[in-house]
Design a protein around this motif. Structure first.
Motif, PDB file in Angstrom:
ATOM      1  N   GLU A 536     -18.221 -23.115  19.911  1.00 41.41           N
ATOM      2  CA  GLU A 536     -17.505 -24.361  19.639  1.00 41.41           C
ATOM      3  C   GLU A 536     -16.149 -23.995  19.043  1.00 41.41           C
ATOM      4  N   VAL A 537     -15.072 -24.488  19.638  1.00 40.98           N
ATOM      5  CA  VAL A 537     -13.713 -24.135  19.221  1.00 40.98           C
ATOM      6  C   VAL A 537     -12.969 -25.384  18.758  1.00 40.98           C
ATOM      7  N   GLU A 538     -12.358 -25.285  17.594  1.00 39.98           N
ATOM      8  CA  GLU A 538     -11.517 -26.370  17.086  1.00 39.98           C
ATOM      9  C   GLU A 538     -10.132 -25.803  16.763  1.00 39.98           C
ATOM     10  N   ARG A 539      -9.123 -26.261  17.493  1.00 33.65           N
ATOM     11  CA  ARG A 539      -7.753 -25.801  17.240  1.00 33.65           C
ATOM     12  C   ARG A 539      -7.148 -26.652  16.124  1.00 33.65           C
ATOM     13  N   LEU A 540      -6.761 -25.991  15.052  1.00 35.58           N
ATOM     14  CA  LEU A 540      -6.121 -26.712  13.946  1.00 35.58           C
ATOM     15  C   LEU A 540      -4.609 -26.737  14.127  1.00 35.58           C
TER      16      LEU A 540
END
Length: 633
Positions: A536-540
């Protein structure tokens, strides 16, 4: 030491595959319970043999053994518990993981304690089983000639040391023979028993449960003592449930109903028939079933069967400890996979060493299967009671049974098992304290690690800087750190706060990489996580991303391999220009700790034996940077 893992649903297995898996389960799942005839009846009849044994006592005890097998193994495990799976996996910790988030906080804490106790009791069983099984098999040499008696103990020790010594090499090659050898063992049990039943068919009265009731009603206190030994017939029954994921429900059920259960019943009836004909055979009714010419082959086959049974228990201990580590009950320990194709074949050097030490200590202290049998039973009955209590919650929340229906099944079963537990507790002063001490030590260790880890997490979180606030401050500050080329991966348990390794890197090196990945590894309450659901990837921002990797409690947390899926998620980086930053904490006791001083010291000691995170998570060794700090707990 398992077969290739089948899916949870085995109802549609081709017949050939079903038979292959059933054969495999005979060696792995039923090895322990299959060696019980070596000592169970001998120990059960001993309390009433002082003034000779009557036919009613023989049929009563055999009836107790038969119906204990029927109620506990066939009814509880084969027909009910094997259906209570966690995505195809069974066992105490698997059931705990399945129930943990589906109950109230109070009930979840109770089950957490029950799960720890059940796991700890299994580890006690894993020490006693090899010692008792091998000793009882080798003691058959005394019947060949009394001159061999002095060699029983040394030979048992040699066999056990050799068994533990080969664990690091894996058991894949020899485990293929486990099923066929154990199948031969069960066939021999059946034939030996049947030959004596034919000579004394009156023993068939034992098939009537009324015989068990009559015996128990008339034997008084001695009958209660007998119950403790009768329970030896079901030692190893927990393996049916624990090894569910290795073979699947249908193969385990088929092997029990078609081979194991009939063979055990026939053998116990045969032993009873032998003693009914000649009371002198009570000394060792199992081996005296065989004619003189077959005694040595029977000893060799029994020894092979006990080695296989011991191997199954050792492998089960490895699997249970691995689950406990992934679920946060124990510190990270070195886990080696001994098979490239079968992920179920693992080896834990520290666990192997502890088990060997414990087994050797038991053999040297008790020195005979007679003495050691008194120490057996408490761990088995305790573990079964724990499983029954947890199964009650599964009936309610998993199968949505009504309260009256669940109680109707569980109350009689729990009462039956608690009676056996009470009978075994009578042996507490005569060696029964051994499994209690082993289990107690294991519970304290797991409870301390869980509690200390939670406290440490709270302390770190209390002094932490929120990650999003930190990023915002960097973007608005005119004093940003110098840029460093490449990608930095920071492992952290909490992705909402700035990893300590990142803060130390900025403080001491005054740099921040072009791309920064905050990496968190989560262990799910299910055995395995499909590859498609692993990342799971979350770009901040362009510079910061939060990546979460999900593993099941039976999966190997191979971070390097899993990060390959991150690149496919459009988060581009080159593994060879990536640095992995780990925060290394040196723990020191604090006067204001919530734990007593002894528990602080134990937690710090456990932290010290934990394996290096870079090894445990399979990080590229030449790309790891560790930055340390002192933390008071």
């Amino acid at each position: 030491m398992s077969s290739s893992t089948p899916t949870a649903a085995t109802a549609d297995l081709p017949v050939k595959r079903l038979l292959v898996l059933s054969l495999g389960s005979i060696g792995v799942v039923y090895g322990d319970i299959g060696t019980s005839p070596l000592y169970a009846f001998r120990e059960a009849i001993r309390p009433v043999a002082g003034d000779g044994v009557s036919m009613q006592e023989i049929t009563g005890i055999i009836s107790l053994m038969i119906w204990t097998l029927t109620i506990i193994v066939t009814l509880k495990y084969v027909f009910f518990l094997l259906k209570a799976d966690n995505n195809g996996e069974g066992g105490t910790l698997s059931l705990l993981a399945l129930l943990a988030h589906r109950l109230s906080a109070g009930r979840a804490r109770f089950l957490f304690l029950m799960g720890l106790i059940g796991a700890a009791l299994f580890l006690g069983d894993a020490m006693i089983t090899p010692a008792l099984s091998v000793l009882s098999a080798v003691e058959g040499l005394k019947l060949v000639t009394p001159a061999l008696s002095p060699y029983v103990l040394p030979l048992s020790i040699v066999i056990l040391v050799a068994l533990f010594a080969v664990q690091s090499r894996g058991t894949g090659a020899v485990s293929k023979a486990f099923g066929p050898i154990t199948l031969v063992w069960f066939l021999v049990l059946a034939v030996a028993g049947l030959s004596h039943i034919i000579e004394a068919p009156a023993i068939l009265k034992a098939l009537n449960p009324i015989e068990a009731v009559i015996f128990f009603a008339h034997s008084g206190y001695a009958g209660f003592v007998v119950l403790g030994a009768v329970f030896l017939t079901v030692t190893g029954a927990e393996a049916l449930y624990a090894d569910l994921g290795h073979f699947g429900r249908k193969p385990i059920q088929l092997a029990w109903l078609a081979i194991v259960y009939p063979a055990l019943i026939l053998n116990y009836l045969g032993q009873g028939a032998l003693v009914m004909q000649d009371a002198a055979t009570i000394e060792n009714p199992f081996y005296l079933m065989f004619p003189e010419w077959a005694l040595v082959p029977a000893i060799v086959l029994a020894t092979a069967a006990t080695i296989i049974a011991s191997q199954a228990v050792i492998t089960g201990a490895f699997s249970l400890v691995s689950q406990a580590i992934h679920l946060g009950f124990l510190p990270r320990l070195e886990i080696t996979h001994t098979s490239a194709s079968d992920t179920g074949q693992i080896y834990l050097p520290m666990v192997n060493g502890v088990l060997l030490f414990g087994v050797m200590l038991l053999v040297l202290i008790f020195q005979s299967s007679d003495a050691l049998a008194t120490a057996y039973g408490i761990s088995v009955t305790g573990a079964m009671v724990v499983t029954t209590l947890m199964f009650f919650d599964f009936l309610r929340v998993g199968w949505r049974w009504s309260l009256p229906a669940a109680l109707a099944l569980i109350v009689p079963l729990a009462a039956f098992e608690l009676t056996f537990l009470a009978a075994n507790l009578l042996k507490i002063h005569d060696g029964g304290y051994v499994p209690v001490l082993i289990a107690g030590l294991a519970v304290v260790i797991m409870w301390t690690w869980r509690r200390g880890s939670a406290m440490l997490t709270e302390k770190v979180r209390a002094n932490a800087i929120p990650l999003k606030d930190f990023i915002a401050a960097l973007e608005t500050s005119g004093h940003a750190p110098n840029d460093a080329a490449g990608t930095a991966v920071f492992l952290t348990a909490d992705p909402t706060i700035v990893p300590s390794a990142m803060l130390h890197n900025i403080k001491h090196n005054h740099v921040l990489h072009e791309r920064n990945i905050i990496l968190t590894i989560r262990t799910e309450n299910r055995p395995t996580v499909p590859v498609a659901e692993r990342v799971e990837v979350e770009r901040l921002t362009d510079r910061f991303s939060v990546v979460t990797l999900f593993f099941g409690f039976m999966d190997t947390p191979n971070v390097s391999q899993a990060l390959g899926h991150v690149r496919r998620a459009n988060l581009k980086f080159d593994i060879m220009t990536t640095s992995f930053y780990l925060g290394h904490r040196k723990l020191v006791p604090s006067a204001r700790s919530e734990m007593p001083a002894w528990q602080d010291k134990l937690f710090i000691a456990l932290s010290g034996i934990a394996s290096d995170p870079s090894d445990y998570f399979r990080l590229p060794s030449n790309r790891v940077v560790e930055l340390g700090a002192h933390v008071a707990i």
